[in-house]
Design a protein around this motif. Structure first.
Motif, mmCIF file in Angstrom:
data_model
loop_
_atom_site.group_PDB
_atom_site.id
_atom_site.type_symbol
_atom_site.label_atom_id
_atom_site.label_comp_id
_atom_site.label_asym_id
_atom_site.label_seq_id
_atom_site.Cartn_x
_atom_site.Cartn_y
_atom_site.Cartn_z
ATOM 1 N N TYR A 1 1.027 -1.180 -0.082
ATOM 2 C CA TYR A 1 0.011 0.031 -0.100
ATOM 3 C C TYR A 1 0.977 1.272 -0.057
ATOM 4 N N VAL A 2 0.097 2.288 -0.473
ATOM 5 C CA VAL A 2 1.013 3.621 -0.311
ATOM 6 C C VAL A 2 0.278 4.378 0.868
ATOM 7 N N GLU A 3 1.202 5.123 1.740
ATOM 8 C CA GLU A 3 0.705 5.898 2.705
ATOM 9 C C GLU A 3 0.368 7.352 2.197
ATOM 10 N N GLN A 4 -0.459 7.865 2.407
ATOM 11 C CA GLN A 4 -0.816 9.268 2.165
ATOM 12 C C GLN A 4 -1.123 10.135 3.426
ATOM 13 N N PRO A 5 0.256 10.814 3.866
ATOM 14 C CA PRO A 5 -0.033 11.661 4.946
ATOM 15 C C PRO A 5 -0.408 13.051 5.110
ATOM 16 N N HIS A 6 -1.076 13.276 5.997
ATOM 17 C CA HIS A 6 -1.775 14.747 5.999
ATOM 18 C C HIS A 6 -1.327 15.324 7.535
ATOM 19 N N VAL A 7 -1.555 16.813 7.423
ATOM 20 C CA VAL A 7 -1.525 17.666 8.746
ATOM 21 C C VAL A 7 -2.706 17.482 9.460
ATOM 22 N N GLN A 8 -2.734 17.344 10.771
ATOM 23 C CA GLN A 8 -3.886 17.670 11.396
ATOM 24 C C GLN A 8 -4.934 18.519 11.040
ATOM 25 N N LEU A 9 -6.338 18.293 11.023
ATOM 26 C CA LEU A 9 -7.197 19.360 10.406
ATOM 27 C C LEU A 9 -7.471 19.153 9.028
ATOM 28 N N PHE A 10 -6.396 19.324 8.153
ATOM 29 C CA PHE A 10 -6.297 19.052 6.758
ATOM 30 C C PHE A 10 -6.562 17.546 6.347
ATOM 31 N N HIS A 11 -6.228 16.576 7.398
ATOM 32 C CA HIS A 11 -6.710 15.199 7.378
ATOM 33 C C HIS A 11 -8.008 14.897 6.790
ATOM 34 N N VAL A 12 -9.300 16.004 7.429
ATOM 35 C CA VAL A 12 -10.659 15.601 7.195
ATOM 36 C C VAL A 12 -10.854 15.925 5.848
ATOM 37 N N VAL A 13 -10.242 16.689 5.053
ATOM 38 C CA VAL A 13 -10.732 16.704 3.457
ATOM 39 C C VAL A 13 -10.237 15.231 3.043
ATOM 40 N N ALA A 14 -8.773 15.085 3.161
ATOM 41 C CA ALA A 14 -8.480 13.651 2.578
ATOM 42 C C ALA A 14 -9.116 12.529 3.129
ATOM 43 N N ALA A 15 -9.483 12.461 4.429
ATOM 44 C CA ALA A 15 -10.202 11.262 4.952
ATOM 45 C C ALA A 15 -11.725 11.189 4.062
ATOM 46 N N ARG A 16 -12.513 12.352 3.895
ATOM 47 C CA ARG A 16 -13.647 12.520 3.370
ATOM 48 C C ARG A 16 -13.450 12.149 1.691
#
Ligand SMILES: N[C@@H](CCC(=O)N[C@@H](CS)C(=O)NCC(=O)O)C(=O)O
Length: 256
Positions: A28-43
């Motif tokens: 798998y590939v990990e797609q890391p994000h900063v706290q709070l910005f992660h919400v957009v990526a998760a959705r």
């Protein structure tokens, strides 16, 4: 597109999922994000507002670390599974749920209370692999990120102290379980309970063998460094270290 894991890189719930995927030899590939910005990526990935979110290569979305552990486990032979058949598997899941609901949020709340005042100095570790624009936004919007995380998690001094006390209670409970000399929480076999404990204790232990580099205690404010050293010396802290040493190899195990 191949499988991907959307994360906040230093998040301990993400480490829990990453550990299970690595252990099962999942590509798998990990797609890391900063706290709070992660919400957009998760959705965008099809999840809710929390990470980890794992999207399998077949497009199935798993938006909870326990679901990811179950999925990874199905790729292992029965003898290596995190949830053994029958009663031990049910007990492993029960302990995992207890840790997910208590140790996980409590350790995180205390860790943020200690580190938010020096968040910019944590960037070297906290921003590992995140998109460059998020890195810039984190630097520019630092004080706002502080306020937003404190609000989102309801962080203040008394709550942080109470959370640390509950963490210590979990450490004592874990140590009591191990006091009969057993190797793991449920006996001789490594299960989801051990993985969950070692991963979710990370905010208070800063394990050197975490899936990605964490700051060493020396890089932390003195009160936090002092607690980390104290908890590392606790029998449950020593147990977590042993579990990392014996069970946390990055992508070391081939799938069945
Ligand atoms: N039950 C979830 C909890 C995950 C969780 O709390 N993730 C945190 C990161 S450690 C998160 O995304 N927090 C952001 C938020 O709640 O907005 C799981 O096991 O995956």
């Amino acid at each position: 597109m191949g499988a991907r894991l959307v994360t906040i890189p230093i998040s301990h719930f993400c480490e829990k999922a990453r550990w299970a995927l690595d252990r099962a030899g999942v590509d798998y590939v990990e797609q890391p994000h900063v706290q709070l910005f992660h919400v957009v990526a998760a959705r965008r990935a099809g999840g809710g507002r929390t990470v980890p979110v794992f999207v399998t290569d077949a497009g199935t979305v798993l938006a909870d670390s326990s679901e990811i552990l179950r999925w990874a486990d199905a790729r292992l032979p029965p003898g290596r599974r995190l949830y053994p058949d029958g009663e031990p598997g049910a007990e492993a899941a029960e302990l995992e749920a207890w840790l997910d609901g208590g140790l996980g949020p409590d350790g995180r709340l205390w860790m943020y209370h200690e580190t938010l005042p020096v968040a910019q100095q944590m960037g070297r570790w906290a921003l590992a692999g995140v998109p460059s624009w998020e890195r810039v936004a984190f630097r520019v919007a630092g004080p706002l990120v502080d306020v937003a995380i404190r609000r989102a998690l309801g962080i203040d001094g008394p709550k942080a102290s109470a959370a640390l006390e509950r963490v210590e209670q979990v450490f004592d409970d874990v140590a009591a379980r191990l006091s009969d000399g057993r190797r793991f929480l449920l006996g001789d076999r490594f299960t989801a309970a051990d993985l969950a404990f070692a991963a979710l204790a990370a905010p208070v232990l800063l394990p050197p063998r975490y899936g990605l580099p964490l700051p060493p205690p020396e890089a932390m404010p003195d009160p936090m460094a002092c607690e980390v050293r104290r908890l590392r010396a606790h029998p449950a802290g020593a147990f977590a270290d042993r579990v990392y040493g014996g069970e946390r190899d990055r992508r070391a195990v081939a799938p069945v």
